[in-house]
Design a protein around this motif. Structure first.
Motif, PDB file in Angstrom:
ATOM      1  N   UNK A   5      11.739   8.404   2.854  1.00  0.00           N
ATOM      2  CA  UNK A   5      11.023   7.465   3.711  1.00  0.00           C
ATOM      3  C   UNK A   5       9.622   7.215   3.176  1.00  0.00           C
ATOM      4  N   UNK A   6       8.937   8.288   2.779  1.00  0.00           N
ATOM      5  CA  UNK A   6       7.594   8.142   2.231  1.00  0.00           C
ATOM      6  C   UNK A   6       7.599   7.401   0.895  1.00  0.00           C
ATOM      7  N   UNK A   7       8.625   7.635   0.083  1.00  0.00           N
ATOM      8  CA  UNK A   7       8.745   6.923  -1.200  1.00  0.00           C
ATOM      9  C   UNK A   7       8.862   5.420  -0.957  1.00  0.00           C
ATOM     10  N   UNK A   8       9.776   5.021  -0.056  1.00  0.00           N
ATOM     11  CA  UNK A   8       9.949   3.598   0.218  1.00  0.00           C
ATOM     12  C   UNK A   8       8.714   2.997   0.868  1.00  0.00           C
ATOM     13  N   UNK A   9       8.013   3.775   1.674  1.00  0.00           N
ATOM     14  CA  UNK A   9       6.787   3.282   2.287  1.00  0.00           C
ATOM     15  C   UNK A   9       5.718   3.012   1.226  1.00  0.00           C
ATOM     16  N   UNK A  10       5.576   3.907   0.276  1.00  0.00           N
ATOM     17  CA  UNK A  10       4.606   3.719  -0.809  1.00  0.00           C
ATOM     18  C   UNK A  10       4.996   2.519  -1.664  1.00  0.00           C
ATOM     19  N   UNK A  11       6.288   2.372  -1.949  1.00  0.00           N
ATOM     20  CA  UNK A  11       6.745   1.210  -2.722  1.00  0.00           C
ATOM     21  C   UNK A  11       6.432  -0.080  -1.976  1.00  0.00           C
ATOM     22  N   UNK A  12       6.646  -0.082  -0.655  1.00  0.00           N
ATOM     23  CA  UNK A  12       6.358  -1.273   0.142  1.00  0.00           C
ATOM     24  C   UNK A  12       4.875  -1.604   0.133  1.00  0.00           C
ATOM     25  N   UNK A  13       4.030  -0.591   0.232  1.00  0.00           N
ATOM     26  CA  UNK A  13       2.583  -0.827   0.223  1.00  0.00           C
ATOM     27  C   UNK A  13       2.129  -1.373  -1.126  1.00  0.00           C
ATOM     28  N   UNK A  14       2.615  -0.785  -2.193  1.00  0.00           N
ATOM     29  CA  UNK A  14       2.226  -1.242  -3.534  1.00  0.00           C
ATOM     30  C   UNK A  14       2.750  -2.656  -3.788  1.00  0.00           C
ATOM     31  N   UNK A  15       4.007  -2.908  -3.425  1.00  0.00           N
ATOM     32  CA  UNK A  15       4.582  -4.243  -3.648  1.00  0.00           C
ATOM     33  C   UNK A  15       3.854  -5.287  -2.802  1.00  0.00           C
ATOM     34  N   UNK A  16       3.489  -4.915  -1.590  1.00  0.00           N
ATOM     35  CA  UNK A  16       2.741  -5.848  -0.746  1.00  0.00           C
ATOM     36  C   UNK A  16       1.364  -6.153  -1.306  1.00  0.00           C
ATOM     37  N   UNK A  17       0.719  -5.138  -1.865  1.00  0.00           N
ATOM     38  CA  UNK A  17      -0.610  -5.336  -2.446  1.00  0.00           C
ATOM     39  C   UNK A  17      -0.548  -6.218  -3.695  1.00  0.00           C
ATOM     40  N   UNK A  18       0.563  -6.151  -4.418  1.00  0.00           N
ATOM     41  CA  UNK A  18       0.701  -6.950  -5.630  1.00  0.00           C
ATOM     42  C   UNK A  18       1.296  -8.327  -5.369  1.00  0.00           C
ATOM     43  N   UNK A  19       1.692  -8.596  -4.125  1.00  0.00           N
ATOM     44  CA  UNK A  19       2.186  -9.924  -3.790  1.00  0.00           C
ATOM     45  C   UNK A  19       3.688 -10.083  -3.822  1.00  0.00           C
ATOM     46  N   UNK A  20       4.425  -9.030  -4.029  1.00  0.00           N
ATOM     47  CA  UNK A  20       5.880  -9.107  -4.033  1.00  0.00           C
ATOM     48  C   UNK A  20       6.388  -8.933  -2.595  1.00  0.00           C
ATOM     49  N   UNK A  21       6.350 -10.006  -1.832  1.00  0.00           N
ATOM     50  CA  UNK A  21       6.643  -9.889  -0.398  1.00  0.00           C
ATOM     51  C   UNK A  21       8.101  -9.564  -0.121  1.00  0.00           C
ATOM     52  N   UNK A  22       9.013 -10.065  -0.940  1.00  0.00           N
ATOM     53  CA  UNK A  22      10.442  -9.773  -0.729  1.00  0.00           C
ATOM     54  C   UNK A  22      10.745  -8.302  -0.911  1.00  0.00           C
ATOM     55  N   UNK A  23      10.227  -7.731  -1.973  1.00  0.00           N
ATOM     56  CA  UNK A  23      10.441  -6.314  -2.248  1.00  0.00           C
ATOM     57  C   UNK A  23       9.724  -5.459  -1.213  1.00  0.00           C
ATOM     58  N   UNK A  24       8.532  -5.879  -0.821  1.00  0.00           N
ATOM     59  CA  UNK A  24       7.761  -5.128   0.177  1.00  0.00           C
ATOM     60  C   UNK A  24       8.492  -5.110   1.514  1.00  0.00           C
ATOM     61  N   UNK A  25       9.034  -6.238   1.912  1.00  0.00           N
ATOM     62  CA  UNK A  25       9.763  -6.313   3.173  1.00  0.00           C
ATOM     63  C   UNK A  25      11.017  -5.468   3.161  1.00  0.00           C
ATOM     64  N   UNK A  26      11.743  -5.525   2.066  1.00  0.00           N
ATOM     65  CA  UNK A  26      12.970  -4.739   1.955  1.00  0.00           C
ATOM     66  C   UNK A  26      12.662  -3.243   1.945  1.00  0.00           C
TER      67      UNK A  26
END
Length: 55
Positions: A5-26
């Motif tokens: 859960x923490x891994x996916x949360x960190x991936x979502x935060x990083x992807x959101x910060x870089x502008x990858x909204x699809x990956x961040x949402x997933x």
């Protein structure tokens, strides 16, 4: 499971910060689902432990 859960949360935060909204949402959705599964298993475990001590 909380680890994933923490891994996916960190991936979502990083992807959101870089502008990858699809990956961040997933990733955020997967993290949320895993977190709720973890909570359900925790509650089941606690109830089973209390039932076991009551006997």
């Amino acid at each position: 499971m909380l680890y994933w859960t923490l891994i996916f949360l960190v991936v979502a935060i990083i992807a959101g910060a870089l502008g990858f909204t699809g990956i961040a949402g997933a990733s955020a959705s997967i993290a949320q689902i895993l977190f709720f599964i973890f909570l359900a298993l925790l509650v089941i475990s606690l109830v089973a432990g209390f039932m076991r001590r009551a006997r």
